[in-house]
Design a protein around this motif. Structure first.
Motif, PDB file in Angstrom:
ATOM      1  N   THR A 135       0.775  -1.276  -0.082  1.00 24.40           N
ATOM      2  CA  THR A 135      -0.181  -0.096   0.151  1.00 24.40           C
ATOM      3  C   THR A 135       0.779   1.211  -0.060  1.00 24.40           C
ATOM      4  O   THR A 135       0.449   2.295  -0.653  1.00 24.40           O
ATOM      5  N   GLU A 136       1.834   1.358   0.680  1.00 29.93           N
ATOM      6  CA  GLU A 136       2.694   2.459   0.883  1.00 29.93           C
ATOM      7  C   GLU A 136       3.634   2.573  -0.342  1.00 29.93           C
ATOM      8  O   GLU A 136       3.903   3.803  -0.842  1.00 29.93           O
ATOM      9  N   GLY A 137       4.211   1.685  -0.900  1.00 34.67           N
ATOM     10  CA  GLY A 137       5.061   1.536  -2.200  1.00 34.67           C
ATOM     11  C   GLY A 137       4.368   1.650  -3.587  1.00 34.67           C
ATOM     12  O   GLY A 137       4.991   2.379  -4.431  1.00 34.67           O
ATOM     13  N   LEU A 138       3.168   0.786  -3.488  1.00 30.58           N
ATOM     14  CA  LEU A 138       2.531   0.868  -4.874  1.00 30.58           C
ATOM     15  C   LEU A 138       1.148   1.735  -5.018  1.00 30.58           C
ATOM     16  O   LEU A 138       0.804   2.134  -5.899  1.00 30.58           O
ATOM     17  N   GLY A 139       0.923   2.170  -3.747  1.00 33.70           N
ATOM     18  CA  GLY A 139      -0.419   2.996  -3.710  1.00 33.70           C
ATOM     19  C   GLY A 139      -1.513   2.462  -3.367  1.00 33.70           C
ATOM     20  O   GLY A 139      -1.515   1.138  -3.401  1.00 33.70           O
ATOM     21  N   LYS A 140      -2.666   3.107  -2.868  1.00 34.27           N
ATOM     22  CA  LYS A 140      -3.864   2.687  -2.456  1.00 34.27           C
ATOM     23  C   LYS A 140      -4.420   1.645  -3.506  1.00 34.27           C
ATOM     24  O   LYS A 140      -5.361   0.957  -3.220  1.00 34.27           O
ATOM     25  N   ASN A 141      -4.459   1.842  -4.805  1.00 31.63           N
ATOM     26  CA  ASN A 141      -4.905   1.089  -5.575  1.00 31.63           C
ATOM     27  C   ASN A 141      -4.547  -0.334  -5.763  1.00 31.63           C
ATOM     28  O   ASN A 141      -5.102  -1.429  -6.375  1.00 31.63           O
ATOM     29  N   TRP A 142      -3.372  -0.615  -5.143  1.00 37.37           N
ATOM     30  CA  TRP A 142      -3.029  -2.228  -4.898  1.00 37.37           C
ATOM     31  C   TRP A 142      -3.407  -2.653  -3.799  1.00 37.37           C
ATOM     32  O   TRP A 142      -3.229  -3.731  -3.373  1.00 37.37           O
ATOM     33  N   LYS A 143      -4.363  -2.062  -2.892  1.00 37.44           N
ATOM     34  CA  LYS A 143      -4.648  -2.492  -1.723  1.00 37.44           C
ATOM     35  C   LYS A 143      -5.411  -3.974  -1.713  1.00 37.44           C
ATOM     36  O   LYS A 143      -5.330  -4.541  -0.730  1.00 37.44           O
ATOM     37  N   PRO A 144      -6.145  -4.168  -2.880  1.00 38.26           N
ATOM     38  CA  PRO A 144      -6.529  -5.917  -2.823  1.00 38.26           C
ATOM     39  C   PRO A 144      -5.456  -6.873  -2.494  1.00 38.26           C
ATOM     40  O   PRO A 144      -5.688  -7.680  -2.092  1.00 38.26           O
ATOM     41  N   LEU A 145      -4.213  -6.538  -3.276  1.00 34.66           N
ATOM     42  CA  LEU A 145      -2.856  -7.344  -3.101  1.00 34.66           C
ATOM     43  C   LEU A 145      -2.857  -7.711  -1.644  1.00 34.66           C
ATOM     44  O   LEU A 145      -2.433  -8.559  -0.910  1.00 34.66           O
ATOM     45  N   ALA A 146      -2.841  -6.378  -0.895  1.00 35.17           N
ATOM     46  CA  ALA A 146      -2.277  -6.428   0.518  1.00 35.17           C
ATOM     47  C   ALA A 146      -3.596  -7.055   1.421  1.00 35.17           C
ATOM     48  O   ALA A 146      -3.205  -7.606   2.250  1.00 35.17           O
ATOM     49  N   VAL A 147      -4.828  -6.787   1.162  1.00 34.59           N
ATOM     50  CA  VAL A 147      -5.960  -7.756   1.574  1.00 34.59           C
ATOM     51  C   VAL A 147      -5.687  -9.050   1.524  1.00 34.59           C
ATOM     52  O   VAL A 147      -5.756 -10.084   2.420  1.00 34.59           O
ATOM     53  N   MET A 148      -5.504  -9.376   0.391  1.00 30.68           N
ATOM     54  CA  MET A 148      -4.967 -10.975  -0.048  1.00 30.68           C
ATOM     55  C   MET A 148      -3.995 -11.497   0.726  1.00 30.68           C
ATOM     56  O   MET A 148      -4.171 -12.501   1.317  1.00 30.68           O
ATOM     57  N   PHE A 149      -3.106 -10.742   0.900  1.00 29.36           N
ATOM     58  CA  PHE A 149      -1.761 -11.345   1.520  1.00 29.36           C
ATOM     59  C   PHE A 149      -2.315 -11.415   3.318  1.00 29.36           C
ATOM     60  O   PHE A 149      -2.093 -12.550   3.761  1.00 29.36           O
ATOM     61  N   SER A 150      -3.051 -10.613   3.716  1.00 26.89           N
ATOM     62  CA  SER A 150      -3.453 -10.619   5.081  1.00 26.89           C
ATOM     63  C   SER A 150      -4.515 -11.425   5.277  1.00 26.89           C
ATOM     64  O   SER A 150      -4.237 -12.196   6.547  1.00 26.89           O
ATOM     65  N   LEU A 151      -5.466 -11.767   4.320  1.00 30.01           N
ATOM     66  CA  LEU A 151      -6.312 -12.994   4.735  1.00 30.01           C
ATOM     67  C   LEU A 151      -5.723 -14.347   4.826  1.00 30.01           C
ATOM     68  O   LEU A 151      -5.842 -15.230   5.688  1.00 30.01           O
ATOM     69  N   PHE A 152      -4.880 -14.396   3.725  1.00 30.82           N
ATOM     70  CA  PHE A 152      -4.153 -15.670   3.629  1.00 30.82           C
ATOM     71  C   PHE A 152      -3.182 -16.102   4.769  1.00 30.82           C
ATOM     72  O   PHE A 152      -2.815 -16.871   5.095  1.00 30.82           O
TER      73      PHE A 152
END
Length: 472
Positions: free
Chosen positions: A136-153
């Motif tokens: 989220t900090e490096g790629l921006g808020k548009n990439w948040k779904p990837l961060a959510v995917m990591f957190s869920l798994f």
């Protein structure tokens, strides 16, 4: 359920993931022109505290960050994971675990540097690091779904199911059954409840208590484990060269491999097995280690990346190799049907009668329990990212329930579950790392320039002092 989880795990560990993990790691090695490997000596100096600054932001020291990360990787991946690799793939599986480790050293350097470069703030305003934050900090808020995917798994991947399962198996096979105690659901539940009480006391104390416990327990147990395995290897020294050569020979012939083929070949199956067990052992590219290293007290991301890079070297190249050789030289991999921690216990019992398996039991106990602490911290950070820091303590209750579940479930099911989830954690971690890698290279060049300037100043200062002494 076992078949469903096995199918899920095999599907997750397809060719795309192998290309992402190993191909991505090789890309990072060549992109950096082997720079991290050329600063191994500097990494050891950082680890020893030479560059520690108490005023730097963060929660824990470089050494505690590494031991917290190692407490989750040095453990069942080294004892049970290696035994699984050899029982299925024979000696050749170890070679592909080495390949996974060397590539993983580069991957860990990049992921853990990013964890400090792009630290974010949780809902309480506390500074945090990890894949979800550098996404989220490096790629921006548009990439948040990837961060959510990591957190869920990540919440599932952090559950201690393999460690608890193998600890239960070790207690049953090494302590209870030989002493005539009936093993079953009742004994497993009693063991689970003891672990629940002990784990609760530690994990509810937060990261400081976790890192303090890990920094004290892990080094001493690694040392004890080293001594025991070296004793086994010295006792069977005449067998060591033969099996060391066999590791290389079997790696390309697929001989002794009795698992499923991968893309139509046993060699493909052997390579995949080695990479899977290597990933389970050192977790490079999965994204768990950046969660610990992101909390390090440092203002220099590259320093933490270099320290983190030592993890796969210690974990897989040294500890896993020693375990593999102990299993091979004693011959138990050919003479018994045992798997997991029980196979390693057979090797210790064969080489060190009476005491060997009990000494291994002590190591297994400490490795497993220290892993429980680290993984609880990882999972809580993932939940904190998803629902806010005020609610992260709820993860501890899920975590504690999973201890009871793991103690009463078959080993293969738990291993496949974590394998599959680790694969899905690696996707967002590696994608973000590959995109942000050029920024790490720039940061590395800046850091090396700064270090060289500091060395030059010290050299000039010494020369000036020397000239003054001569004048006097």
């Amino acid at each position: 359920m076992n078949e469903i989880i096995k199918t899920f795990s095999n599907y997750a560990w397809g060719l795309p993931l192998v290309i992402l993990l190993i191909g991505g790691g090789l890309y990072l090695i060549f992109l950096s022109k082997f720079l991290p490997f050329r600063y191994l000596g500097h990494a050891i100096q950082v680890l020893r505290g030479k560059y520690d600054n108490p005023e730097d932001v963060g929660e824990i020291s470089h050494f505690k960050a590494l031991t917290t990360a190692l407490s989750s990787t040095i453990g069942m991946g080294n004892i049970a994971g290696v035994a699984v690799a050899i029982s299925v793939g024979g000696p050749g599986a170890m070679f592909w675990m080495w390949v996974s480790a060397v590539v993983g050293m580069s991957t860990k350097f990049f992921t853990c540097s990013l964890a400090v470069m792009f630290r974010g703030k949780d809902s309480n305003g506390s500074l945090q690091g990890g894949p979800m934050y550098f996404i989220t900090e490096g790629l921006g808020k548009n990439w948040k779904p990837l961060a959510v995917m990591f957190s869920l798994f990540g919440m599932i991947g952090a559950l201690p199911v393999v460690n608890v399962n193998q600890l239960t198996q070790a207690v049953n096979d090494i302590v209870l059954t030989p002493n005539g105690v009936e093993v079953g659901l009742k004994s497993n539940l009693i063991l689970a409840l003891i672990l629940v009480v002990f784990t609760s006391l530690i994990i509810l104390g937060g990261l400081q208590r976790i890192s303090n416990a890990a920094s004290k327990m892990v080094p001493s147990m690694v040392l004890l484990y080293f001594v025991l395995v070296l004793f086994i290897l010295i006792s069977n020294y005449q067998e060591v060269p033969r099996y060391f050569i066999m590791i290389f020979e079997n790696a390309f012939s697929g001989k002794n491999y009795n698992g499923d083929a991968f893309y139509g070949g046993v060699l493909g199956g052997l390579i995949l097995l080695g990479i899977r067990r290597g990933a389970f052992s050192n977790e490079a590219g999965i994204g768990t280690a950046p969660l610990a290293h992101g909390a390090a007290k440092t203002s220099e991301p590259i320093r933490e990346g270099l320290v983190a890079m030592l993890g796969p070297a210690i974990d897989t190249l040294i500890v896993c190799t020693l375990t593999a050789l102990a299993i091979l030289v004693t011959g138990v991999w050919e003479t018994t049907e045992s798997n997991g921690v029980s196979l390693t216990a057979n090797a210790f019992d064969y080489a060190i009668p009476v005491y060997g398996k009990y000494l291994l039991m002590i190591c297994v106990l400490v490795f497993s329990v220290s892993s429980l602490f680290s993984y609880a911290y990882y999972g809580a950070k993932c939940l904190s990212f998803l629902v806010g820091a005020n609610h992260k303590h709820y993860y501890n209750y899920i975590y504690i329930i999973s201890i009871v579940l793991a103690a009463t479930t078959p080993f293969a099911t738990m291993l496949n579950l974590i394998d599959g989830v680790f694969a899905l954690m690696a996707v967002p971690t590696m994608l973000a790392t590959l995109i942000l890698a050029p920024q790490v290279i720039q940061e590395f060049k800046r850091y090396i320039f700064k270090i060289n300037q500091q060395k030059l100043k010290k050299h000039d200062k010494k020369q000036s002092e020397s000239l003054l002494e001569r004048k006097h």
